[in-house]
Design an enzyme around this catalytic site. Structure first.
Site, PDB file in Angstrom:
ATOM      1  N   GLU A 286      -5.333   0.305  -5.079  1.00 32.58           N
ATOM      2  CA  GLU A 286      -6.287   1.324  -4.623  1.00 32.58           C
ATOM      3  C   GLU A 286      -6.803   1.010  -3.224  1.00 32.58           C
ATOM      4  OE1 GLU A 286      -6.730   4.059  -6.039  1.00 32.58           O
ATOM      5  OE2 GLU A 286      -6.361   3.822  -8.187  1.00 32.58           O
ATOM      6  N   ARG A 290      -5.932   3.355   0.083  1.00 32.22           N
ATOM      7  CA  ARG A 290      -7.078   4.079   0.657  1.00 32.22           C
ATOM      8  C   ARG A 290      -7.598   3.403   1.920  1.00 32.22           C
ATOM      9  NH1 ARG A 290     -10.204   6.725  -4.503  1.00 32.22           N
ATOM     10  NH2 ARG A 290      -8.566   6.379  -6.001  1.00 32.22           N
ATOM     11  N   ASP A 419       3.913   6.939 -11.535  1.00 38.27           N
ATOM     12  CA  ASP A 419       4.159   8.037 -10.590  1.00 38.27           C
ATOM     13  C   ASP A 419       4.630   7.620  -9.195  1.00 38.27           C
ATOM     14  OD1 ASP A 419       1.636   6.913 -10.239  1.00 38.27           O
ATOM     15  OD2 ASP A 419       0.542   8.794 -10.119  1.00 38.27           O
ATOM     16  N   GLU A 554      -2.625  16.436  -6.058  1.00 36.87           N
ATOM     17  CA  GLU A 554      -1.164  16.479  -6.152  1.00 36.87           C
ATOM     18  C   GLU A 554      -0.569  17.883  -5.998  1.00 36.87           C
ATOM     19  OE1 GLU A 554      -3.104  14.742  -8.221  1.00 36.87           O
ATOM     20  OE2 GLU A 554      -2.622  12.716  -7.501  1.00 36.87           O
TER      21      GLU A 554
END
Ligand code: DMJ
Length: 654
Positions: A286, A290, A419, A554
């Protein structure tokens, strides 16, 4: 028998209720009488009396503060919840002006930040969002910079001793010494350097996105400045890493939207307040996508080397995560102490997390000339490439940091925990100039999806990507899977089979229907597709636990790719519908947008009091790019977007 004992001196407190003489006397007499009584008490008695008085005062004080806070919170929650409910739900109101004064909303007044549960470690300091003297000084400095105007952009960098040449840079603190430097300072690719904000050419839909961004930013700026995430209903904030996550995630969006003033103010905060020397655990994935991605992208777009220096410092602090027996990184690392560890309950990391940090680490190596970032990240890719447990290119969701093997075998999904593994196979290949063998893994995986995970729903025959659990197919699809149409289209654009584009278009329709078939026009977190042949039901079914919407990007991300690469305007129209639904059901009048708990109840969407950083970093950025008709605005031949929508240059642009 025994003589009675002599009267012992007893410690007790006696209270005389009889008014006695002093009652009728004057004040002086009464004072003298009290004083005499006090003097008659033993030392122990006096201590006890004083102690009781202090305790009583403390209890009184604490109860007062608690009750006052509770009432303020109740007031604010009910007012905010009331404000979130659309007055006339089926009618979508025009977006409000972001310039509107949030204070003017009737019945609402700012409150002190609420106490809240934080995901970060307990030693993170929570400061009040306003009133910090240093912050105020910064505000004043910012006002001065605004007066300077455009010249202030470069001038600010110069004041900090930062320059393109890097010669006058101040050293940054890191857990490891900074690596070997590139001989020449890095520069964006020529096409990248052409990107300049141009607000004059914005169309009406882009302006609506700018308005939405400014509204979200106003809430963050006012109630959560410098903190990780805005809690728009309680007008406070939450911390995850305590690193100004939303601010960093939003930097490049501000640049792209042409919001110079806001960018400059955020840049000042990064320069003066973003310090990584703190005892805090961050999640490797993360924080890479980010923070590292956000800083690298801000560097490329603005050319301001401050962001690169910060990125390098941060990258160094993440490196201990790779020190594991298997070279598969731990999920968490303390950026202050350099101690890395897996989650408390397992020694596994998730596959998506360890395989979706490569774009950023590779780019950091290219820019700094220090190969260790790239080597550590690519070692992970190499090991995962050779692992057993795949099914026709599909990977399980977990990997063990000791053994380096997949665990929880037999479960396959393109959703949570897997994903972006697929996304980064393709994007690394694009980033590196289409030379790497990762392409084989990507092509095999797309075939694996076709073979094992695709199905069509009833009655509309929507193509969707389900999941496989030990050979059993489940018609469940996370909203997260909606990155796939965009990724498939991007691959087709870069020369992969045309069938990839056909599949992308079919899946795009499905993702749009996940919004369209909901009463609020917003997708649930997870959809279940109907497989029964009956016209009576909708294709998209939702379970009670999955009805929330977290403002995820998404679908609008894929709409951006599909529009950019096919030119079909229907994708812009679909994105417009989605933006309007966000404005109707998730916009909080006093500033910010909120996740909601129920996309099927337009009367009570149940705001959750949280604005995820990716709403500014991704969702609004992709919407803005979707509404642009200029293929050179962040050209897909010059840039590749990381999984948090931060554009990084393609090393050998086509
Ligand atoms: C983002 O942090 C990234 O897009 C990630 O790949 C998936 N989850 C969120 C958005 O939904």
């Amino acid at each position: 028998m025994y003589p009675p004992p002599a009267p012992a001196r007893r410690d007790f407190i006696s209270v005389t209720l009889s008014p006695g003489r002093s009652y009728d006397g004057g004040r002086g007499l009464r004072r003298r009488s009290c004083w005499r009584k006090w003097k008659q008490l033993s030392r122990l008695q006096r201590t006890v009396v004083l102690f009781l008085l202090v305790v009583l005062m403390l209890v009184g004080l604490l109860s007062y503060v608690h009750v006052a806070d509770e009432w303020a919170a109740v007031d604010s929650r009910s007012a905010a919840a009331w404000q979130m409910r659309p007055a006339n739900p089926p009618v979508l109101p025009a977006p409000q002006k972001a310039a509107e004064n949030p204070e003017a909303v009737a019945g609402l007044s700012p409150q002190k930040p609420q106490r809240h549960f934080r995901r970060g470690p307990p030693n993170l300091q929570i400061r009040a969002p306003e009133g910090d003297p240093q912050e105020r000084r910064q505000d004043q400095a910012q006002k001065r910079a605004e007066v300077v105007g455009e010249a202030g952009w470069g001038a600010e960098a110069q004041r900090d001793g930062l320059s393109w040449r890097g010669a006058g840079t101040k050293p940054q603190q890191g857990t490891e010494p900074l690596g070997k430097k590139a001989e020449f300072p890095p520069r964006p690719s020529p096409k990248a350097a052409r990107i300049q904000p141009n607000p004059a050419s914005q169309n009406a839909r882009q302006k609506a996105v700018v308005d939405a961004f400014l509204h979200a930013w106003a809430g963050y700026r006012k109630f959560a400045w410098g903190h990780d995430e805005l809690k728009p209903l309680t007008r406070s904030f939450s911390e995850w890493f305590g690193l100004g996550l939303t601010l960093i995630d939003a930097l490049d969006t501000m640049w792209i939207l042409g919001l110079k003033k806001e960018f400059q103010e955020a840049r000042n905060w990064v320069s003066k307040r973003l310090l990584f020397q703190k005892d805090v655990d961050v999640n490797l994935f993360e924080s890479t996508i980010r923070i590292l991605g956000g800083l690298l992208s801000a560097f490329h777009l603005s050319g301001d080397v401050l962001f690169l220096k910060k990125a390098e410092d941060f990258g160094n602090r993440l490196m201990p995560a790779f020190r594991t027996p298997s070279k598969i990184p731990y999920s968490d690392v303390n950026i202050g102490t350099g101690v890395a560890h897996p989650p408390r309950w397992t020694s596994d990391s998730t596959v998506a997390e360890v395989t979706s940090i490569q774009l950023e680490f590779r780019e950091l190596s290219r820019l700094t000339g220090d190969k260790k970032f790239q080597e550590a990240a690519e070692e992970v890719t190499r090991r995962v490439h050779g692992l057993h447990g795949k099914l026709d290119g599909l990977v399980p969701m977990f990997i063990n940091t000791n053994s380096g093997s997949f665990t929880h075998l037999g479960v396959f999904t393109l959703g949570a925990r897997a994903d972006s593994y697929y996304e980064y196979l393709l994007k690394q290949w694009i980033q590196g100039g289409k030379k790497e063998r990762l392409l084989e893994d990507y092509l095999e995986a797309v075939d694996g999806v076709r073979k094992h995970l695709l199905a069509r729903s009833e009655p509309r025959k929507l193509t969707f990507v389900g999941e496989l659990n030990h050979g059993r197919f489940s018609a469940k699809m996370d909203h997260l899977v909606c990155f796939l149409p965009g990724t498939l289209a991007l691959g087709a654009h870069h020369g992969l089979p045309a069938e990839h584009m056909e599949l992308a278009q079919a899946l795009m329709d499905t993702c749009y229907q996940m919004y369209r078939q909901m009463e609020t026009g917003l997708s649930p977190e997870i959809a279940h597709f109907n497989l029964q042949r009956t016209k009576a039901v909708k294709d998209v079914q939702v379970k009670a636990a999955d009805r929330h919407n977290l403002l995820r990007p998404e679908t609008v991300e894929s709409l951006f790719y599909l529009h950019r690469l096919t030119g079909d305007r229907k994708y812009q129209d679909w994105g417009w519908e989605i933006l309007r639904s966000f404005n109707t059901y998730t916009r909080v009048p006093s500033g910010g947008y909120s996740s909601i708990s129920n996309v099927q109840d337009p009367r009570h969407p149940q705001p959750r009091d949280k604005m995820e950083s990716f709403f500014l970093g991704e969702t609004l950025k992709y919407l803005y790019l979707l509404f642009s008709d200029d293929p050179d605005l962040l050209s897909l031949d010059a840039y590749v977007f990381n999984t948090e929508a931060h554009p990084l240059p393609i090393w050998a642009p086509s």
